[in-house]
Scaffold this motif. Structure first.
Motif, PDB file in Angstrom:
ATOM      1  N   SER A  17      23.696   5.214   6.584  1.00 27.59           N
ATOM      2  CA  SER A  17      23.028   3.906   6.544  1.00 27.59           C
ATOM      3  C   SER A  17      24.033   2.834   6.141  1.00 27.59           C
ATOM      4  O   SER A  17      25.122   3.115   5.642  1.00 27.59           O
ATOM      5  N   TYR A  70      24.100   0.892   3.673  1.00 28.22           N
ATOM      6  CA  TYR A  70      24.367   0.801   2.236  1.00 28.22           C
ATOM      7  C   TYR A  70      25.167   1.978   1.674  1.00 28.22           C
ATOM      8  O   TYR A  70      25.554   1.962   0.527  1.00 28.22           O
ATOM      9  N   GLN A  71      25.415   2.985   2.448  1.00 26.15           N
ATOM     10  CA  GLN A  71      26.145   4.162   1.969  1.00 26.15           C
ATOM     11  C   GLN A  71      27.643   3.994   2.244  1.00 26.15           C
ATOM     12  O   GLN A  71      28.244   4.698   3.040  1.00 26.15           O
TER      13      GLN A  71
END
Length: 137
Positions: free
Chosen positions: A68, A70-71
């Motif tokens: 994702s 945000y990772q």
């Protein structure tokens, strides 16, 4: 409107505190990211021993689909894996043919086109960025 000296410097201390905290967090993530990249690169080298460069690309793109936005550390994980895999795999004739030149400003357009519709867009672009580095640097 008259501002007291304490209000001005009190606000500045708060801003400075947030800035210092941001820098510390960024530094921790960068050092963690470098370790993740190197560990993943070793795994990629092992995986590459059983495939060719196209197999590495296919596997890296599959892994990028799971990442994702945000990772951030996972982006480095996929990039490290792909780079290691390319280094350990069998070469494929033509693998670097459509990769933009070393100083070509169209690299970003090339990555965007390659990743059009990809689920893990940033990780996908990271894969093609690694291919560009591998082929041209």
């Amino acid at each position: 409107m008259k501002l007291g000296i304490n209000k001005i410097f009190g606000h500045s201390k708060t801003v400075l505190g947030f800035f210092v905290l941001f820098v510390l967090i960024l530094n921790l993530n960068c050092s963690k990211g470098a370790k993740v990249y190197e560990r993943s690169k070793q795994a990629g080298i092992e995986f590459g021993k059983s495939t060719d460069q196209n197999g590495c690309l296919k596997e890296a793109l599959a892994r990028s689909e799971e990442v994702s936005f945000y990772q951030m550390y996972k982006h480095g994980e996929v990039r490290g894996f792909f780079r290691g895999c390319l280094e350990g795999s069998q070469p494929v004739e033509g693998f670097c043919d459509d990769v933009p030149g070393k100083l070509d400003l169209k690299e970003s357009d090339w990555e965007r086109e390659k990743c059009r519709g990809a689920k893990g867009l940033l990780a996908c672009r990271g894969v093609f960025s690694e291919q560009h580095k591998f082929c041209r640097f």
